[in-house]
Scaffold this motif. Structure first.
Motif, PDB file in Angstrom:
ATOM      1  N   LEU A   1      47.608  34.623  44.700  1.00  0.00           N
ATOM      2  CA  LEU A   1      46.315  35.106  45.146  1.00  0.00           C
ATOM      3  C   LEU A   1      45.891  36.386  44.423  1.00  0.00           C
ATOM      4  O   LEU A   1      44.733  36.741  44.434  1.00  0.00           O
ATOM      5  CB  LEU A   1      46.342  35.351  46.655  1.00  0.00           C
ATOM      6  CG  LEU A   1      46.620  34.113  47.511  1.00  0.00           C
ATOM      7  CD1 LEU A   1      46.717  34.499  48.969  1.00  0.00           C
ATOM      8  CD2 LEU A   1      45.551  33.062  47.302  1.00  0.00           C
TER       9      LEU A   1
ATOM     10  N   GLN B   1      44.547  38.792  41.812  1.00  0.00           N
ATOM     11  CA  GLN B   1      43.557  38.574  40.759  1.00  0.00           C
ATOM     12  C   GLN B   1      43.863  39.400  39.517  1.00  0.00           C
ATOM     13  O   GLN B   1      44.421  40.493  39.602  1.00  0.00           O
ATOM     14  CB  GLN B   1      42.166  38.938  41.280  1.00  0.00           C
ATOM     15  CG  GLN B   1      41.660  38.017  42.364  1.00  0.00           C
ATOM     16  CD  GLN B   1      41.390  36.632  41.824  1.00  0.00           C
ATOM     17  OE1 GLN B   1      40.506  36.441  40.996  1.00  0.00           O
ATOM     18  NE2 GLN B   1      42.149  35.649  42.281  1.00  0.00           N
TER      19      GLN B   1
ATOM     20  N   ASP C   1      32.289  30.894  34.364  1.00  0.00           N
ATOM     21  CA  ASP C   1      33.178  29.775  34.685  1.00  0.00           C
ATOM     22  C   ASP C   1      34.498  30.341  35.201  1.00  0.00           C
ATOM     23  O   ASP C   1      35.001  31.323  34.677  1.00  0.00           O
ATOM     24  CB  ASP C   1      33.468  28.931  33.438  1.00  0.00           C
ATOM     25  CG  ASP C   1      32.216  28.331  32.820  1.00  0.00           C
ATOM     26  OD1 ASP C   1      31.157  28.319  33.487  1.00  0.00           O
ATOM     27  OD2 ASP C   1      32.302  27.899  31.662  1.00  0.00           O
ATOM     28  N   ARG C   2      35.055  29.692  36.193  1.00  0.00           N
ATOM     29  CA  ARG C   2      36.360  30.100  36.716  1.00  0.00           C
ATOM     30  C   ARG C   2      37.420  29.236  36.046  1.00  0.00           C
ATOM     31  O   ARG C   2      37.628  28.103  36.440  1.00  0.00           O
ATOM     32  CB  ARG C   2      36.378  29.972  38.224  1.00  0.00           C
ATOM     33  CG  ARG C   2      35.509  31.016  38.879  1.00  0.00           C
ATOM     34  CD  ARG C   2      35.404  30.811  40.379  1.00  0.00           C
ATOM     35  NE  ARG C   2      34.622  31.857  40.984  1.00  0.00           N
ATOM     36  CZ  ARG C   2      33.304  31.842  41.110  1.00  0.00           C
ATOM     37  NH1 ARG C   2      32.612  30.810  40.661  1.00  0.00           N
ATOM     38  NH2 ARG C   2      32.659  32.831  41.680  1.00  0.00           N
TER      39      ARG C   2
ATOM     40  N   THR D   1      40.677  30.008  35.845  1.00  0.00           N
ATOM     41  CA  THR D   1      41.965  30.109  36.520  1.00  0.00           C
ATOM     42  C   THR D   1      41.760  30.682  37.914  1.00  0.00           C
ATOM     43  O   THR D   1      40.879  31.521  38.113  1.00  0.00           O
ATOM     44  CB  THR D   1      42.941  31.011  35.725  1.00  0.00           C
ATOM     45  OG1 THR D   1      44.124  31.219  36.496  1.00  0.00           O
ATOM     46  CG2 THR D   1      42.338  32.368  35.414  1.00  0.00           C
ATOM     47  N   PRO D   2      42.572  30.259  38.891  1.00  0.00           N
ATOM     48  CA  PRO D   2      42.468  30.835  40.236  1.00  0.00           C
ATOM     49  C   PRO D   2      42.815  32.330  40.250  1.00  0.00           C
ATOM     50  O   PRO D   2      42.460  33.030  41.180  1.00  0.00           O
ATOM     51  CB  PRO D   2      43.469  30.047  41.068  1.00  0.00           C
ATOM     52  CG  PRO D   2      43.895  28.889  40.237  1.00  0.00           C
ATOM     53  CD  PRO D   2      43.523  29.165  38.833  1.00  0.00           C
ATOM     54  N   LYS D   3      43.481  32.808  39.202  1.00  0.00           N
ATOM     55  CA  LYS D   3      43.851  34.222  39.137  1.00  0.00           C
ATOM     56  C   LYS D   3      42.690  35.102  38.685  1.00  0.00           C
ATOM     57  O   LYS D   3      42.835  36.315  38.595  1.00  0.00           O
ATOM     58  CB  LYS D   3      45.052  34.425  38.219  1.00  0.00           C
ATOM     59  CG  LYS D   3      46.324  33.893  38.829  1.00  0.00           C
ATOM     60  CD  LYS D   3      47.514  34.356  38.033  1.00  0.00           C
ATOM     61  CE  LYS D   3      48.770  33.944  38.736  1.00  0.00           C
ATOM     62  NZ  LYS D   3      49.546  35.054  39.190  1.00  0.00           N
ATOM     63  N   CYS D   4      41.541  34.501  38.395  1.00  0.00           N
ATOM     64  CA  CYS D   4      40.368  35.285  38.002  1.00  0.00           C
ATOM     65  C   CYS D   4      39.124  34.626  38.579  1.00  0.00           C
ATOM     66  O   CYS D   4      38.351  33.975  37.875  1.00  0.00           O
ATOM     67  CB  CYS D   4      40.281  35.409  36.483  1.00  0.00           C
ATOM     68  SG  CYS D   4      39.048  36.607  35.952  1.00  0.00           S
ATOM     69  N   GLU D   5      38.937  34.788  39.859  1.00  0.00           N
ATOM     70  CA  GLU D   5      37.819  34.147  40.551  1.00  0.00           C
ATOM     71  C   GLU D   5      36.457  34.596  40.022  1.00  0.00           C
ATOM     72  O   GLU D   5      35.502  33.839  40.059  1.00  0.00           O
ATOM     73  CB  GLU D   5      37.903  34.415  42.057  1.00  0.00           C
ATOM     74  CG  GLU D   5      39.015  33.643  42.749  1.00  0.00           C
ATOM     75  CD  GLU D   5      38.784  32.143  42.729  1.00  0.00           C
ATOM     76  OE1 GLU D   5      37.645  31.681  42.916  1.00  0.00           O
ATOM     77  OE2 GLU D   5      39.765  31.409  42.512  1.00  0.00           O
ATOM     78  N   ARG D   6      36.370  35.834  39.509  1.00  0.00           N
ATOM     79  CA  ARG D   6      35.078  36.296  38.994  1.00  0.00           C
ATOM     80  C   ARG D   6      34.753  35.662  37.647  1.00  0.00           C
ATOM     81  O   ARG D   6      33.623  35.717  37.186  1.00  0.00           O
ATOM     82  CB  ARG D   6      35.031  37.822  38.945  1.00  0.00           C
ATOM     83  CG  ARG D   6      35.934  38.465  37.953  1.00  0.00           C
ATOM     84  CD  ARG D   6      35.946  39.993  38.093  1.00  0.00           C
ATOM     85  NE  ARG D   6      36.924  40.567  37.207  1.00  0.00           N
ATOM     86  CZ  ARG D   6      38.232  40.584  37.411  1.00  0.00           C
ATOM     87  NH1 ARG D   6      38.727  40.084  38.520  1.00  0.00           N
ATOM     88  NH2 ARG D   6      39.051  41.106  36.533  1.00  0.00           N
ATOM     89  N   GLY D   7      35.762  35.090  36.962  1.00  0.00           N
ATOM     90  CA  GLY D   7      35.537  34.337  35.741  1.00  0.00           C
ATOM     91  C   GLY D   7      35.532  35.151  34.458  1.00  0.00           C
ATOM     92  O   GLY D   7      35.341  34.597  33.384  1.00  0.00           O
TER      93      GLY D   7
END
Length: 128
Positions: free
Chosen positions: A7, A9, A42-43, A45-51
């Motif tokens: 979770l 980021q 664009d997202r 990876t889930p580790k960078c929700e802001r994209g």
């Protein structure tokens, strides 16, 4: 424990006095929201929700955006795509706190990282 790590980021990065720091604030977000059509990345990876990941610098008492690394609609998006500049831009749109800590490579073995809060008004450093 592994679930919590997933979770976490990817943070922004910032250079202060030539030292690399982790930045836990997203100063580009207010600018993105101010656009006529809010910009969405664009997202990948889930580790960078802001994209995206921003690279910043405090220099001459001013906050500078020196790099943006992200994708929009499958295309790489950087400073030139967002601002029409290649090197850097003064972040005069940002006012608020910058929460930073030295990057792990800058912390001596066994030392505890020290979190600092810097305050910025319209891109200018006002309090450390």
């Amino acid at each position: 424990m592994a679930q919590n790590a997933e979770l976490e980021q990817l943070p922004e990065i910032i250079h202060i006095d030539g030292v690399l720091h982790t930045l836990y604030t997203t100063p580009l977000l207010p600018w993105l929201r101010q656009q006529d059509t809010p910009l969405v990345f664009d997202r990948k990876t889930p580790k960078c929700e802001r994209g995206y990941v921003g690279r910043w610098e405090i220099r001459e008492e001013m906050l500078w955006l020196t790099g943006v690394f992200g994708w929009q609609d499958g295309e790489y998006t950087g400073l030139s795509e967002l601002f029409g500049v290649k090197d850097e831009i003064a972040a005069d749109w940002f006012s608020g706190p910058l929460v930073v800590e030295p990057a792990s490579s800058e912390i001596p073995d066994g030392a505890r990282p020290e979190v600092r809060t810097l305050f910025v008004k319209e891109g200018r450093l006002v309090k450390d």
